[in-house]
Design a protein around this motif. Structure first.
Motif, PDB file in Angstrom:
ATOM      1  N   ASP A   1       0.817  -1.216   0.000  1.00  0.00           N
ATOM      2  CA  ASP A   1       0.000   0.000   0.000  1.00  0.00           C
ATOM      3  C   ASP A   1       0.851   1.267   0.000  1.00  0.00           C
ATOM      4  N   GLY A   2       2.167   1.094  -0.059  1.00  0.00           N
ATOM      5  CA  GLY A   2       3.053   2.253  -0.139  1.00  0.00           C
ATOM      6  C   GLY A   2       3.627   2.717   1.181  1.00  0.00           C
ATOM      7  N   SER A   3       3.171   2.123   2.309  1.00  0.00           N
ATOM      8  CA  SER A   3       3.724   2.596   3.581  1.00  0.00           C
ATOM      9  C   SER A   3       5.153   2.092   3.772  1.00  0.00           C
ATOM     10  N   VAL A   4       6.012   3.038   4.107  1.00  0.00           N
ATOM     11  CA  VAL A   4       7.433   2.727   4.304  1.00  0.00           C
ATOM     12  C   VAL A   4       7.627   2.345   5.766  1.00  0.00           C
ATOM     13  N   ALA A   5       7.691   1.053   6.037  1.00  0.00           N
ATOM     14  CA  ALA A   5       7.815   0.588   7.419  1.00  0.00           C
ATOM     15  C   ALA A   5       9.248   0.738   7.903  1.00  0.00           C
ATOM     16  N   VAL A   6      10.196   0.391   7.050  1.00  0.00           N
ATOM     17  CA  VAL A   6      11.619   0.490   7.386  1.00  0.00           C
ATOM     18  C   VAL A   6      12.328   1.119   6.193  1.00  0.00           C
ATOM     19  N   GLU A   7      12.993   2.249   6.462  1.00  0.00           N
ATOM     20  CA  GLU A   7      13.574   2.993   5.342  1.00  0.00           C
ATOM     21  C   GLU A   7      14.932   2.480   4.911  1.00  0.00           C
ATOM     22  N   ASP A   8      15.838   2.351   5.876  1.00  0.00           N
ATOM     23  CA  ASP A   8      17.212   1.975   5.528  1.00  0.00           C
ATOM     24  C   ASP A   8      17.896   1.562   6.824  1.00  0.00           C
ATOM     25  N   LEU A   9      17.724   0.302   7.198  1.00  0.00           N
ATOM     26  CA  LEU A   9      18.223  -0.146   8.500  1.00  0.00           C
ATOM     27  C   LEU A   9      19.444  -1.037   8.335  1.00  0.00           C
ATOM     28  N   SER A  10      20.497  -0.681   9.050  1.00  0.00           N
ATOM     29  CA  SER A  10      21.653  -1.558   9.166  1.00  0.00           C
ATOM     30  C   SER A  10      21.861  -1.859  10.643  1.00  0.00           C
ATOM     31  N   LEU A  11      21.945  -3.151  10.958  1.00  0.00           N
ATOM     32  CA  LEU A  11      21.952  -3.559  12.363  1.00  0.00           C
ATOM     33  C   LEU A  11      22.540  -4.964  12.452  1.00  0.00           C
ATOM     34  N   GLU A  12      23.339  -5.191  13.492  1.00  0.00           N
ATOM     35  CA  GLU A  12      23.890  -6.532  13.685  1.00  0.00           C
ATOM     36  C   GLU A  12      23.464  -7.101  15.034  1.00  0.00           C
ATOM     37  N   VAL A  13      23.099  -8.364  15.025  1.00  0.00           N
ATOM     38  CA  VAL A  13      22.832  -9.084  16.264  1.00  0.00           C
ATOM     39  C   VAL A  13      24.012 -10.020  16.470  1.00  0.00           C
ATOM     40  N   ARG A  14      24.679  -9.889  17.616  1.00  0.00           N
ATOM     41  CA  ARG A  14      25.858 -10.723  17.883  1.00  0.00           C
ATOM     42  C   ARG A  14      25.438 -12.108  18.350  1.00  0.00           C
ATOM     43  N   GLU A  15      26.298 -13.065  18.087  1.00  0.00           N
ATOM     44  CA  GLU A  15      26.037 -14.423  18.558  1.00  0.00           C
ATOM     45  C   GLU A  15      25.875 -14.443  20.074  1.00  0.00           C
TER      46      GLU A  15
END
Ligand code: ADP
Ligand code: ADP
Length: 230
Positions: free
Chosen positions: A15-29
């Motif tokens: 529907d065009g809604s931008v939920a996440v624009e530009d996410l960079s993220l790390e989850v460590r072990e």
């Protein structure tokens, strides 16, 4: 090492809604990363992109260094446990059969499955002799969430995704579940990505906290003490 990496991930719904624009993220072990932020800021979307319940529009997602952006989604889901607020137990299956869901899919033999079911029920504080044969409607809300956690852990997945897992539990029961869960996941060494709107929960359970704002913008990524101070 890095358990999950999001690289410039973007999600625009049809529907065009931008939920996440530009996410960079790390989850460590082996860490528990808590995602917090106001309602609608893209937390669930982010979590659901990790196991492809939601397809990212662009960007890359890596699991243990492997690019899984276009990997088989069913295979991906078997490598990650998933727990949501209303846990969605199968109503016509017993507690034991619910917990055995993934082992049965993976065709474990019956002895191994039964032993694992009993071990997991013990782990989440439900006596198998009492609970294994019950049906979900015969359980309290907190007991259902415990079964949901046990089911998600059945195949010992390296990663557990949790979306408001204790949100439907009364405040007293929630506290107890939170501390028992903290013990369980340390014991198992499971990497956890936890979505919550409850900063208190994030501080109690998180090794690190990612604070998001609308559009999935990463405002802060810090340990609980730093987040409390901010
Ligand atoms: P949160 O988990 O932080 O509450 P969500 O990831 O659920 O946020 O939602 C982020 C944004 O995307 C919101 O604006 C929401 O309305 C929108 N959204 C979520 N799911 C859908 C969908 N299936 N279709 C269209 N828009 C959606
Ligand atoms: P069935 O129960 O008819 O064998 P299911 O495939 O529905 O078949 O059950 C899946 C698995 O759940 C069983 O193979 C068994 O390992 C486990 N299970 C069922 N009942 C119990 C129980 N009371 N205690 C422990 N594990 C159980």
């Amino acid at each position: 090492g890095t358990a999950i990496a999001f690289e410039h991930v973007r999600k625009v719904y049809v529907d065009g809604s931008v939920a996440v624009e530009d996410l960079s993220l790390e989850v460590r072990e082996h860490e528990l990363l808590a995602l917090v932020g106001p309602s609608g800021c893209g937390k669930s979307t982010t979590l659901r992109m990790a196991n492809r319940l939601v397809e990212p529009t662009s960007g890359r997602i890596l699991l243990g260094g492997e690019d899984v952006t276009h990997a088989d989604a069913v295979g991906l889901r078997r490598r990650m446990g998933y727990v949501i607020q209303h846990v969605g137990l199968f109503p016509h299956r017993t507690v034991a059969q619910n917990v055995a869901t993934v082992p049965v899919l993976l065709r474990w033999d019956r002895r191994r499955t039964t032993a694992r079911v009993e071990e997991l029920l013990d782990l989440v504080g439900l006596d198998p002799a009492v609970y294994a044969r019950r049906y979900p409607h015969e359980l309290s809300g907190g007991e259902r969430q415990r079964v949901g956690v046990a089911r998600a852990l059945a195949s010992d997945p390296p990663v557990l995704l949790m979306d408001e897992p204790f949100g439907a539990v009364d405040p007293v029961g929630r506290r107890r579940l939170q501390s028992e869960f903290a013990r369980i996941r340390r014991e198992l060494g499971t990497t956890v990505m936890l979505v919550t709107h409850d900063v208190d929960e994030a501080v109690r359970l998180g090794d690190r906290i990612a604070v998001l704002s609308k559009g999935g913008h990463l405002e802060q990524l810090a340990d609980p003490v730093q987040v409390l101070a901010a």
